[in-house]
Design a protein around this motif. Structure first.
Motif, PDB file in Angstrom:
ATOM      1  N   THR A 166     -13.888 -13.432 -13.050  1.00  0.00           N
ATOM      2  CA  THR A 166     -13.457 -12.740 -11.835  1.00  0.00           C
ATOM      3  C   THR A 166     -14.361 -11.551 -11.555  1.00  0.00           C
ATOM      4  O   THR A 166     -14.743 -10.816 -12.472  1.00  0.00           O
ATOM      5  N   GLN A 167     -14.690 -11.381 -10.285  1.00  0.00           N
ATOM      6  CA  GLN A 167     -15.482 -10.232  -9.834  1.00  0.00           C
ATOM      7  C   GLN A 167     -14.609  -9.395  -8.913  1.00  0.00           C
ATOM      8  O   GLN A 167     -14.229  -9.841  -7.832  1.00  0.00           O
ATOM      9  N   LEU A 168     -14.260  -8.193  -9.340  1.00  0.00           N
ATOM     10  CA  LEU A 168     -13.457  -7.246  -8.571  1.00  0.00           C
ATOM     11  C   LEU A 168     -14.393  -6.117  -8.174  1.00  0.00           C
ATOM     12  O   LEU A 168     -14.801  -5.323  -9.017  1.00  0.00           O
ATOM     13  N   VAL A 169     -14.783  -6.072  -6.902  1.00  0.00           N
ATOM     14  CA  VAL A 169     -15.846  -5.182  -6.453  1.00  0.00           C
ATOM     15  C   VAL A 169     -15.289  -4.181  -5.443  1.00  0.00           C
ATOM     16  O   VAL A 169     -14.925  -4.559  -4.323  1.00  0.00           O
ATOM     17  N   ARG A 208     -10.160  -2.109  -1.819  1.00  0.00           N
ATOM     18  CA  ARG A 208      -8.916  -2.738  -1.356  1.00  0.00           C
ATOM     19  C   ARG A 208      -8.188  -3.472  -2.481  1.00  0.00           C
ATOM     20  O   ARG A 208      -6.972  -3.532  -2.520  1.00  0.00           O
ATOM     21  N   PHE A 209      -8.930  -4.058  -3.405  1.00  0.00           N
ATOM     22  CA  PHE A 209      -8.341  -4.930  -4.410  1.00  0.00           C
ATOM     23  C   PHE A 209      -8.148  -4.201  -5.733  1.00  0.00           C
ATOM     24  O   PHE A 209      -8.976  -3.394  -6.139  1.00  0.00           O
ATOM     25  N   ALA A 210      -7.018  -4.512  -6.399  1.00  0.00           N
ATOM     26  CA  ALA A 210      -6.676  -3.906  -7.683  1.00  0.00           C
ATOM     27  C   ALA A 210      -6.526  -4.997  -8.736  1.00  0.00           C
ATOM     28  O   ALA A 210      -6.597  -6.195  -8.430  1.00  0.00           O
ATOM     29  N   GLU A 211      -6.285  -4.589  -9.954  1.00  0.00           N
ATOM     30  CA  GLU A 211      -6.089  -5.543 -11.047  1.00  0.00           C
ATOM     31  C   GLU A 211      -4.931  -6.490 -10.763  1.00  0.00           C
ATOM     32  O   GLU A 211      -4.971  -7.664 -11.144  1.00  0.00           O
ATOM     33  N   ALA A 212      -3.879  -6.005 -10.083  1.00  0.00           N
ATOM     34  CA  ALA A 212      -2.744  -6.873  -9.741  1.00  0.00           C
ATOM     35  C   ALA A 212      -3.185  -7.992  -8.803  1.00  0.00           C
ATOM     36  O   ALA A 212      -2.704  -9.126  -8.910  1.00  0.00           O
ATOM     37  N   ALA A 216      -6.285  -9.236  -8.719  1.00  0.00           N
ATOM     38  CA  ALA A 216      -7.088 -10.142  -9.551  1.00  0.00           C
ATOM     39  C   ALA A 216      -6.179 -11.064 -10.358  1.00  0.00           C
ATOM     40  O   ALA A 216      -6.397 -12.278 -10.403  1.00  0.00           O
ATOM     41  N   ALA A 217      -5.134 -10.519 -10.968  1.00  0.00           N
ATOM     42  CA  ALA A 217      -4.213 -11.335 -11.764  1.00  0.00           C
ATOM     43  C   ALA A 217      -3.499 -12.363 -10.886  1.00  0.00           C
ATOM     44  O   ALA A 217      -3.332 -13.525 -11.284  1.00  0.00           O
ATOM     45  N   GLY A 218      -3.087 -11.959  -9.695  1.00  0.00           N
ATOM     46  CA  GLY A 218      -2.403 -12.878  -8.791  1.00  0.00           C
ATOM     47  C   GLY A 218      -3.295 -14.020  -8.338  1.00  0.00           C
ATOM     48  O   GLY A 218      -2.869 -15.186  -8.307  1.00  0.00           O
TER      49      GLY A 218
END
Length: 166
Positions: A100-103, A146-150, A152-154
């Protein structure tokens, strides 16, 4: 009739539970991968606020046939790049790394591909089948971070559900 849209703003855990339930309802008995990706792209658009792009890139043969690359799949949003080599941009990095890439800031991401200049942050989750990437789920937002770990998990849970359905 199910509306396939949350009625009120929800906490992330509840939002993703409802998204997974809606995804399961729409894709459980449908064998067509394109139809499933199209419906899930629409669900992502309906369920997740503050997006300017939501959809899929599928793994496909490169035009020259040499190696696989990502090929545009069903999505909601502005027209997008059609082909992305593995290892290029956020989507290609997710595909190559199988991670996963959370940028938070796409402009700070090395090799970012700007399909839509309005995008400020991005979440890309690979869809793995038997350990092999078959697609990525790509979410873009016009808001930084905009995006958080929650999230990414979802979306990782969504990718796991879809691995045998797309």
């Amino acid at each position: 009739m199910y509306d396939f849209k949350p009625a009120t703003p929800l906490a992330p855990e509840e939002l993703y539970r409802e998204l997974l339930a809606a995804t399961d309802a729409l894709t459980a008995d449908e064998p067509d991968s394109v139809a499933n990706m199209a419906n899930v792209a629409a669900l992502l658009w309906e369920f997740l606020p503050d997006l300017n792009w939501a959809g899929f890139y599928r793994v496909g043969a490169a035009k020259n046939g040499a190696v696989d690359e990502l090929v545009l799949g069903p999505f909601v949003g502005r027209p997008a790049c059609i082909r992305i080599p593995f290892g290029t941009g956020v989507c290609g990095t997710a595909a190559q790394s199988r991670a996963t890439q959370l940028v938070a800031d796409v402009h700070a991401f090395p090799g970012h591909i700007a399909c839509d200049a309005a995008s400020q942050s991005e979440l890309v989750v690979p869809v793995l089948r038997d350990g092999v990437v078959v697609a990525v789920i790509d979410l873009d937002s016009p808001s930084p971070a905009r995006f958080a770990e929650a999230d990414a998990a979802g979306i990782e849970a969504l990718a796991a559900m879809l691995s045998a359905r797309i």
